[in-house]
Design a protein around this motif. Structure first.
Motif, PDB file in Angstrom:
ATOM      1  N   VAL A 206     -17.323  18.990 -38.798  1.00  0.00           N
ATOM      2  CA  VAL A 206     -16.392  19.082 -37.625  1.00  0.00           C
ATOM      3  C   VAL A 206     -15.350  18.915 -37.439  1.00  0.00           C
ATOM      4  O   VAL A 206     -14.503  19.953 -37.161  1.00  0.00           O
ATOM      5  N   ALA A 217     -16.694  22.103 -31.710  1.00  0.00           N
ATOM      6  CA  ALA A 217     -17.241  21.622 -32.819  1.00  0.00           C
ATOM      7  C   ALA A 217     -18.478  20.556 -32.285  1.00  0.00           C
ATOM      8  O   ALA A 217     -17.939  19.733 -31.469  1.00  0.00           O
ATOM      9  N   LEU A 219     -21.087  17.778 -33.137  1.00  0.00           N
ATOM     10  CA  LEU A 219     -21.808  16.956 -34.113  1.00  0.00           C
ATOM     11  C   LEU A 219     -23.263  16.512 -33.536  1.00  0.00           C
ATOM     12  O   LEU A 219     -23.426  16.297 -32.543  1.00  0.00           O
ATOM     13  N   PRO A 237     -15.189  15.369 -32.502  1.00  0.00           N
ATOM     14  CA  PRO A 237     -16.321  16.415 -31.842  1.00  0.00           C
ATOM     15  C   PRO A 237     -16.066  16.755 -30.526  1.00  0.00           C
ATOM     16  O   PRO A 237     -15.584  15.948 -29.724  1.00  0.00           O
TER      17      PRO A 237
END
Length: 257
Positions: A206, A217, A219, A237
């Protein structure tokens, strides 16, 4: 807008020998929506062909061009710099280097060697470094989720030990190397601003993706994820979700925003 998705494997698509519930359907939904996909793994205990076969066994068929591994990046580096590899890797990974020719100068290649990480092998690797070998780290991950469900030491700890002893810095070829992410994106002609990474490692997956310039990104709370990982590393994230199925839901809802 999202047009390309990078997916980690271990801890996101599968956990040990089992597919994570909903993973096969999630990948299918992303493909059906027209999103381009690349699988980007820091796994260094399995060769590329074995990873492709594992995915196929789970009902996820991917071509060699869709899978990016640190060993592949290492081969390209060794070819470019005309170096022959001195391998400190898991025996199963050695297949990815078996036909590689190189010049007289060496490069130490360190992956997750598993039980081969003992004093004798580490000291031999150290001696290669102090006599001039280049230093390549396949992946700097601190931990991985082992078959018993608990965290175990990953290659990053041993790379750090060799860095300390040799006073040399390793060139990292897998995540979170920006070049690794960007190479995967270039293969599908996807700009960073339209890409999203999905991973279970808040640091290498991430934060690494966001530092490389990807716009988003995700997670997931599967695999090696542990409570508090959401805020443990920076950048944080974009969003944290339960699993790959929830990640696919989020991506499909956000793709045109």
């Amino acid at each position: 807008m999202i047009s390309g998705v990078l997916l980690d494997l271990a801890g996101v698509i599968y956990d040990g020998e089992e597919v994570i519930p909903g993973a096969t359907d999630a990948v299918a939904r992303l493909r059906e929506a027209g999103l381009l996909i690349r699988f980007v793994s820091n796994t260094t205990r399995s060769n590329k062909q074995a990873l492709l076969q594992r995915l196929a066994g789970l009902g996820l068929y991917a071509t060699s061009d869709e899978l990016f591994t640190p060993a592949q990046a290492a081969r390209e580096w060794l070819d470019k710099h005309d170096r022959s590899p001195y391998l400190l890797v898991h025996p199963d990974l050695a297949l990815d280097f078996h036909d590689l020719a190189g010049g007289p100068q060496k490069a130490l290649v360190v992956g997750d060697a598993g039980e081969a990480f003992d004093y004798q092998t580490l000291n031999a690797a150290f001696r290669e470094l102090v006599t001039g070998a280049e230093f390549l780290g396949l992946a700097p991950n601190r931990t991985f989720q082992d078959v018993d469900g608990k965290l175990s030491l990953d290659a990053g700890a041993f790379i750090a030990a060799l860095e300390f002893a040799s006073q040399r810095r390793a060139t990292i070829l897998g995540k979170p190397s920006p070049e690794f992410f960007l190479s995967a994106l270039a293969s599908m002609n996807c700009p960073k601003a339209k890409a999203v990474m999905v991973g279970d490692d808040a640091e290498t997956d991430v934060a690494g993706a966001l530092q490389a310039g990807l716009s988003k990104a995700v997670l997931v709370r599967t695999g090696k994820y542990r409570r508090g990982d959401d805020t443990r590393f920076q950048p944080s994230p974009t969003v944290t979700v339960d699993d790959i199925s929830a990640a696919a839901d989020w991506i499909l809802a956000a793709r045109n925003i």
